[in-house]
Design an enzyme around this catalytic site. Sequence first.
Site, short mmCIF file in Angstrom:
data_model
loop_
_atom_site.label_atom_id
_atom_site.label_comp_id
_atom_site.label_asym_id
_atom_site.label_seq_id
_atom_site.Cartn_x
_atom_site.Cartn_y
_atom_site.Cartn_z
N HIS A 38 -40.66 71.15 24.78
CA HIS A 38 -42.07 70.85 25.07
C HIS A 38 -42.84 72.16 25.11
O HIS A 38 -42.99 72.78 26.15
CB HIS A 38 -42.18 70.07 26.38
N TYR A 39 -43.32 72.57 23.97
CA TYR A 39 -44.00 73.83 23.70
C TYR A 39 -43.04 75.01 23.81
O TYR A 39 -43.08 75.78 24.77
CB TYR A 39 -45.23 74.02 24.60
#
Length: 134
Positions: A38-39
């Site tokens: 996630h990122y």
Amino acid sequence: MPAASPLAGPVEVLPAEDASHTAARFTVRDTETVLPGHYPGFPIFPGVCLVECAHLGGGATAPDGTKDPELAAVESTRFTGPVFPGDQVDIAMGWKQTPGGDWQCRAKLTTGRGAAATVRLRYRTRTPRTEAAR
């Protein structure tokens, strides 16, 4: 069979103010399995995990001696601030019974930087009639 959860760590139930105001806490450890994807390079705790924190806190603190309440709906979510590895997420929950007998949980999730999310969940209580229908 227990439900799957995206959370690796536990949600800690805190002492309740009263039956209609409960609280829980979750610490986002670097080892949370959702963080690397996630990122990448700038991990942010996903919003769905904040909803899960509210759900697990709600399921553990449902009022009126309700055991194992069934999540009937995620009525609303609003994400207002990022949550990063190392953050402690405090979950304040307010409860009210709906006209149909379900319980509505309004959760406010915060970190040391301020508001992170608000989540409104509805739980169906399990009665002998609903259990027989399963």
